[in-house]
Design a protein around this motif. Structure first.
Motif, PDB file in Angstrom:
ATOM      1  N   HIS A  92     -18.364 -47.792  61.945  1.00 31.46           N
ATOM      2  CA  HIS A  92     -17.593 -47.031  61.539  1.00 31.46           C
ATOM      3  C   HIS A  92     -18.320 -45.202  61.014  1.00 31.46           C
ATOM      4  CE1 HIS A  92     -13.867 -49.526  60.906  1.00 31.46           C
ATOM      5  NE2 HIS A  92     -14.394 -50.283  61.202  1.00 31.46           N
ATOM      6  N   ASN A  93     -19.392 -45.462  62.215  1.00 33.20           N
ATOM      7  CA  ASN A  93     -20.797 -44.387  61.670  1.00 33.20           C
ATOM      8  C   ASN A  93     -20.673 -43.820  59.809  1.00 33.20           C
ATOM      9  OD1 ASN A  93     -21.595 -42.414  62.540  1.00 33.20           O
ATOM     10  ND2 ASN A  93     -20.529 -40.762  62.631  1.00 33.20           N
ATOM     11  N   PHE A  94     -20.859 -45.111  58.958  1.00 36.22           N
ATOM     12  CA  PHE A  94     -21.489 -44.916  58.153  1.00 36.22           C
ATOM     13  C   PHE A  94     -22.914 -44.991  58.230  1.00 36.22           C
ATOM     14  CE2 PHE A  94     -22.185 -47.486  54.287  1.00 36.22           C
ATOM     15  CZ  PHE A  94     -21.795 -46.957  53.228  1.00 36.22           C
ATOM     16  N   LEU A  95     -23.263 -43.666  56.953  1.00 34.33           N
ATOM     17  CA  LEU A  95     -24.825 -43.877  56.825  1.00 34.33           C
ATOM     18  C   LEU A  95     -25.659 -43.770  58.482  1.00 34.33           C
ATOM     19  CD1 LEU A  95     -25.383 -45.892  53.536  1.00 34.33           C
ATOM     20  CD2 LEU A  95     -24.414 -42.928  54.414  1.00 34.33           C
ATOM     21  N   PRO A  96     -25.153 -43.113  59.124  1.00 34.31           N
ATOM     22  CA  PRO A  96     -25.832 -42.799  61.128  1.00 34.31           C
ATOM     23  C   PRO A  96     -27.392 -42.264  60.657  1.00 34.31           C
ATOM     24  CG  PRO A  96     -24.144 -40.934  60.734  1.00 34.31           C
ATOM     25  CD  PRO A  96     -24.346 -41.307  59.951  1.00 34.31           C
ATOM     26  N   MET A  97     -27.584 -41.850  59.667  1.00 35.75           N
ATOM     27  CA  MET A  97     -29.211 -40.978  60.046  1.00 35.75           C
ATOM     28  C   MET A  97     -29.717 -41.906  58.884  1.00 35.75           C
ATOM     29  SD  MET A  97     -28.755 -38.969  62.164  1.00 35.75           S
ATOM     30  CE  MET A  97     -30.408 -37.996  63.053  1.00 35.75           C
ATOM     31  N   SER A  98     -29.148 -43.133  58.126  1.00 35.78           N
ATOM     32  CA  SER A  98     -30.038 -43.706  57.346  1.00 35.78           C
ATOM     33  C   SER A  98     -31.167 -44.455  57.790  1.00 35.78           C
ATOM     34  CB  SER A  98     -29.148 -44.418  55.663  1.00 35.78           C
ATOM     35  OG  SER A  98     -29.358 -45.609  55.625  1.00 35.78           O
ATOM     36  N   PRO A  99     -32.231 -44.305  56.272  1.00 35.05           N
ATOM     37  CA  PRO A  99     -33.361 -45.221  57.490  1.00 35.05           C
ATOM     38  C   PRO A  99     -32.778 -47.072  56.907  1.00 35.05           C
ATOM     39  CG  PRO A  99     -34.020 -44.806  55.199  1.00 35.05           C
ATOM     40  CD  PRO A  99     -32.586 -43.967  55.928  1.00 35.05           C
ATOM     41  N   LEU A 100     -32.227 -47.171  56.633  1.00 31.62           N
ATOM     42  CA  LEU A 100     -31.630 -48.435  55.463  1.00 31.62           C
ATOM     43  C   LEU A 100     -31.870 -49.666  56.739  1.00 31.62           C
ATOM     44  CD1 LEU A 100     -29.238 -47.964  53.160  1.00 31.62           C
ATOM     45  CD2 LEU A 100     -32.149 -48.444  52.380  1.00 31.62           C
ATOM     46  N   PRO A 101     -31.914 -51.014  56.877  1.00 30.06           N
ATOM     47  CA  PRO A 101     -31.606 -52.028  57.525  1.00 30.06           C
ATOM     48  C   PRO A 101     -29.982 -51.697  58.350  1.00 30.06           C
ATOM     49  CG  PRO A 101     -32.955 -52.224  56.023  1.00 30.06           C
ATOM     50  CD  PRO A 101     -32.641 -51.886  55.434  1.00 30.06           C
ATOM     51  N   PRO A 102     -30.007 -52.138  59.312  1.00 32.60           N
ATOM     52  CA  PRO A 102     -28.856 -52.588  60.081  1.00 32.60           C
ATOM     53  C   PRO A 102     -27.873 -53.867  58.811  1.00 32.60           C
ATOM     54  CG  PRO A 102     -30.225 -52.390  61.380  1.00 32.60           C
ATOM     55  CD  PRO A 102     -30.418 -52.653  60.361  1.00 32.60           C
ATOM     56  N   ASP A 103     -28.092 -54.193  57.995  1.00 30.42           N
ATOM     57  CA  ASP A 103     -28.658 -55.548  56.859  1.00 30.42           C
ATOM     58  C   ASP A 103     -27.788 -54.954  55.554  1.00 30.42           C
ATOM     59  OD1 ASP A 103     -27.637 -57.586  58.629  1.00 30.42           O
ATOM     60  OD2 ASP A 103     -29.642 -58.821  57.577  1.00 30.42           O
ATOM     61  N   ARG A 105     -26.538 -51.494  55.366  1.00 31.26           N
ATOM     62  CA  ARG A 105     -26.109 -50.947  55.728  1.00 31.26           C
ATOM     63  C   ARG A 105     -24.334 -50.778  56.117  1.00 31.26           C
ATOM     64  NH1 ARG A 105     -26.780 -47.849  61.455  1.00 31.26           N
ATOM     65  NH2 ARG A 105     -25.058 -46.524  60.908  1.00 31.26           N
ATOM     66  N   ASN A 106     -24.596 -52.577  56.774  1.00 31.62           N
ATOM     67  CA  ASN A 106     -23.270 -53.057  56.436  1.00 31.62           C
ATOM     68  C   ASN A 106     -22.688 -53.735  55.536  1.00 31.62           C
ATOM     69  OD1 ASN A 106     -23.344 -53.406  59.623  1.00 31.62           O
ATOM     70  ND2 ASN A 106     -24.372 -54.850  59.940  1.00 31.62           N
ATOM     71  N   ASN A 107     -23.549 -54.059  54.408  1.00 36.01           N
ATOM     72  CA  ASN A 107     -23.139 -54.337  53.073  1.00 36.01           C
ATOM     73  C   ASN A 107     -22.954 -53.492  52.050  1.00 36.01           C
ATOM     74  OD1 ASN A 107     -24.226 -57.696  51.639  1.00 36.01           O
ATOM     75  ND2 ASN A 107     -25.514 -56.513  53.663  1.00 36.01           N
ATOM     76  N   LEU A 108     -23.394 -52.196  52.244  1.00 35.42           N
ATOM     77  CA  LEU A 108     -22.714 -51.053  51.652  1.00 35.42           C
ATOM     78  C   LEU A 108     -20.917 -50.464  52.416  1.00 35.42           C
ATOM     79  CD1 LEU A 108     -26.323 -48.566  51.659  1.00 35.42           C
ATOM     80  CD2 LEU A 108     -24.499 -49.920  49.405  1.00 35.42           C
ATOM     81  N   TYR A 109     -21.214 -50.674  53.209  1.00 30.97           N
ATOM     82  CA  TYR A 109     -20.067 -50.417  53.696  1.00 30.97           C
ATOM     83  C   TYR A 109     -18.937 -51.294  53.684  1.00 30.97           C
ATOM     84  CZ  TYR A 109     -16.346 -49.230  57.542  1.00 30.97           C
ATOM     85  OH  TYR A 109     -15.283 -48.293  57.281  1.00 30.97           O
ATOM     86  N   LEU A 110     -19.163 -52.234  53.450  1.00 33.93           N
ATOM     87  CA  LEU A 110     -18.273 -53.542  52.918  1.00 33.93           C
ATOM     88  C   LEU A 110     -17.852 -53.628  51.828  1.00 33.93           C
ATOM     89  CD1 LEU A 110     -16.766 -55.947  53.636  1.00 33.93           C
ATOM     90  CD2 LEU A 110     -18.669 -56.962  53.082  1.00 33.93           C
TER      91      LEU A 110
END
Length: 210
Positions: A92-103, A105-110
């Motif tokens: 869903h192209n959520f925070l694509p340039m973020s240095p955060l780990p995938p997990d 980012r996934n939690n934030l998007y959820l």
């Protein structure tokens, strides 16, 4: 006989070992790192687990090879992220340039996706499907799940994936807050492995395990 698992993930291997009531040697598939992974483009966990088990069984002729697919299903999202659990934010192209780990980012998007959904409507489950194959033929399939709810903010520092958001009402904790021994008793992967072993017994009954 040894069961070979198409993973080198220590957490997954630990879950399998904890659920192994038959005390069968369980090892990662030899040379797994040198085998190009198959596409995971099936729409269901079962479809991906079957496809992977069939594929990897050709790399270990005569052996029983096990593959899994698993993820989070949220009822308010009609079962999403489902098979795309590991790529939920990316898809869903959520925070694509973020240095955060995938997990993370996934939690934030959820959390963002469930904004406005009351706690009473946040039922979810971890779902795992395991498939066992030998020489390109499926021998058994096992399903496992654990039910919970999705919180509005993460809690706990243990586990991985969506564990900090996955709340277990029966334990009053998230998966990330549980001690390892308790978590092993609740593992959806472990439950799937126990179910798989039951289905595999006819193929194992005459085998010797050393």
């Amino acid at each position: 006989m040894t069961l070979y698992v198409a993973t080198s993930n220590p957490g997954k291997l630990r879950d399998f070992a904890a659920a192994d009531t038959l005390h069968i040697p369980i090892e990662p598939l030899p040379n797994l790192a040198d085998i190009a992974p198959p596409p995971e483009d099936e729409p269901t966990f079962e479809g991906n687990a079957i496809a992977k088990a069939l594929y990897y069984s050709h790399h270990a002729p005569g052996e029983i090879v096990i593959a899994d697919d698993s993820g989070l299903e949220v009822d308010a999202l009609h079962g999403a992220p489902g098979v795309r659990s590991a790529r939920f934010a990316e898809d869903h192209n959520f925070l694509p340039m973020s240095p955060l780990p995938p997990d993370e980012r996934n939690n934030l998007y959820l959390v963002e996706t469930l904004t406005g959904v009351p706690l009473s409507d946040r039922e979810a489950r971890y779902h795992c499907v395991l498939a066992a194959a030998r020489n390109g033929h499926i021998l058994a399939i096992g399903h496992g799940a654990v039910e919970g709810e999705i919180l509005t903010a993460p809690r706990g520092s243990g586990g991985f994936g969506y564990d900090p958001l996955f709340y277990l009402p029966t334990h009053h904790r998230t998966m990330a807050e549980l001690d390892l021994a308790t978590k092993l008793t609740l593992s959806h992967r472990g439950r799937a492995f126990a179910a798989l072993l039951k289905e595999l017994e006819p193929h194992l009954s005459s085998a010797k395990f050393t």
